[in-house]
Enzyme design. Sequence first.
Site, mmCIF file in Angstrom:
data_model
loop_
_atom_site.group_PDB
_atom_site.id
_atom_site.type_symbol
_atom_site.label_atom_id
_atom_site.label_comp_id
_atom_site.label_asym_id
_atom_site.label_seq_id
_atom_site.Cartn_x
_atom_site.Cartn_y
_atom_site.Cartn_z
ATOM 1 N N ARG A 103 0.519 -1.172 -0.220
ATOM 2 C CA ARG A 103 0.039 0.386 -0.522
ATOM 3 C C ARG A 103 0.429 1.029 -0.137
ATOM 4 O O ARG A 103 0.961 1.723 -0.921
ATOM 5 C CB ARG A 103 -0.866 -0.091 0.940
ATOM 6 C CG ARG A 103 -2.012 1.041 1.217
ATOM 7 C CD ARG A 103 -2.659 1.720 0.285
ATOM 8 N NE ARG A 103 -3.094 0.326 -0.805
ATOM 9 C CZ ARG A 103 -3.430 0.481 -2.227
ATOM 10 N NH1 ARG A 103 -3.561 1.910 -2.569
ATOM 11 N NH2 ARG A 103 -4.662 -0.577 -2.789
ATOM 12 N N LYS A 138 1.940 23.673 -1.925
ATOM 13 C CA LYS A 138 0.938 23.852 -1.705
ATOM 14 C C LYS A 138 0.671 21.998 -1.906
ATOM 15 O O LYS A 138 0.616 21.803 -3.041
ATOM 16 C CB LYS A 138 -0.094 24.378 -2.987
ATOM 17 C CG LYS A 138 -0.159 26.265 -2.718
ATOM 18 C CD LYS A 138 -1.852 26.628 -3.876
ATOM 19 C CE LYS A 138 -1.386 28.146 -3.250
ATOM 20 N NZ LYS A 138 -1.999 28.398 -4.730
ATOM 21 N N LYS A 170 5.250 37.763 -0.062
ATOM 22 C CA LYS A 170 4.016 37.459 -0.419
ATOM 23 C C LYS A 170 2.603 39.393 0.377
ATOM 24 O O LYS A 170 3.394 39.684 0.773
ATOM 25 C CB LYS A 170 2.800 36.174 -0.577
ATOM 26 C CG LYS A 170 4.294 35.424 -0.690
ATOM 27 C CD LYS A 170 3.541 34.057 -0.451
ATOM 28 C CE LYS A 170 1.782 33.161 -0.970
ATOM 29 N NZ LYS A 170 2.174 33.353 -2.408
ATOM 30 N N GLU A 203 6.602 39.320 -4.468
ATOM 31 C CA GLU A 203 5.075 39.613 -5.413
ATOM 32 C C GLU A 203 4.380 40.539 -5.079
ATOM 33 O O GLU A 203 4.351 41.404 -4.134
ATOM 34 C CB GLU A 203 4.266 38.022 -4.347
ATOM 35 C CG GLU A 203 2.465 38.611 -4.961
ATOM 36 C CD GLU A 203 1.654 37.181 -3.963
ATOM 37 O OE1 GLU A 203 2.124 36.005 -4.176
ATOM 38 O OE2 GLU A 203 1.370 38.233 -3.363
ATOM 39 N N ASP A 225 1.963 38.561 -9.517
ATOM 40 C CA ASP A 225 0.976 37.998 -8.813
ATOM 41 C C ASP A 225 -1.184 38.368 -9.818
ATOM 42 O O ASP A 225 -1.417 39.284 -9.355
ATOM 43 C CB ASP A 225 0.576 37.407 -7.473
ATOM 44 C CG ASP A 225 -0.299 36.673 -6.865
ATOM 45 O OD1 ASP A 225 -0.440 35.421 -6.998
ATOM 46 O OD2 ASP A 225 -1.427 37.122 -6.552
#
Length: 286
Positions: A103, A138, A170, A203, A225
């Site tokens: 598994r 993420k 950011k 960003e 962004d």
Amino acid sequence: MQNPSYLTPEALTAFIRTALAEDIGDGDHSSLAAIPADARNRAHLLVKDAGVLAGVELAHLIFREVDADLKVEQHLSDGALVKHGDVAFIVEGRSQSILTAERLVLNCMQRMSAIATKTAYLTSLLAGTKAKLLDTRKTTPNFRICEKWAVLIGGGVNHRYGLFDGIILKDNHVDYAGGIRAAIEATHAYLARTGRQLSIVVETRTLSEVQQVLEVGGIDRVMLDNMTPALLREAVALIAGRFPTEASGGITEQTIADVAQTGVDFISVGALTHSVKSLDLSLKAF
């Protein structure tokens, strides 16, 4: 492909042991109950989808950790284009060991192959441009090492691995710091104070913020962004090669080619690791 710094034997062993402990607990009682301890058998890794195979090298390590006497006969390597019916490898040895490892091998390989497949597909949409495909943070907690590895296998480029090996200022960092200039200057002071050498990505959400970054300087990349292709072109022209550029935010397979055509150097896509459907693989006795 040269392994990145995060793919150390120690990190991989720690991941595998933690994952096995989660699954096995005080014993694989299904196998212990039903299968004689001295029984030996074999199984093959059967591909049931089309895509890019990933996780073969990891499977070797998992089998070895479960039982060093398991033997793997490899037929396909990481990065191979596969189709329904292909056999990636054959594993042979103690039946209980094969079942105990099954598994974890499948969980890792199915998700890694899905990520590699998605990465390879999106990378193909960048053909004819200079843009390179980046992943993001993420990722699935405690599975990042495999997901980042799968992006590389699929032909993508890793962004920073975590919060520790690169600085990305950011929108929230900028807002909390009091603006672009304040955030960059505070970062420079922090790096000088702590003696660290880390890349700095900032960003930006508007052309005004891009202009502020250019005025302050001292950074390594400008992130653009949630900008439209038209706005991206303006931003790339404004930056004029002074810093590498990265487009980010909501980029999909329908829009990525248009974004690449704007002249950006990098395109980051969180969906590479957070929104993929596992490739169908099976470890079958035969």
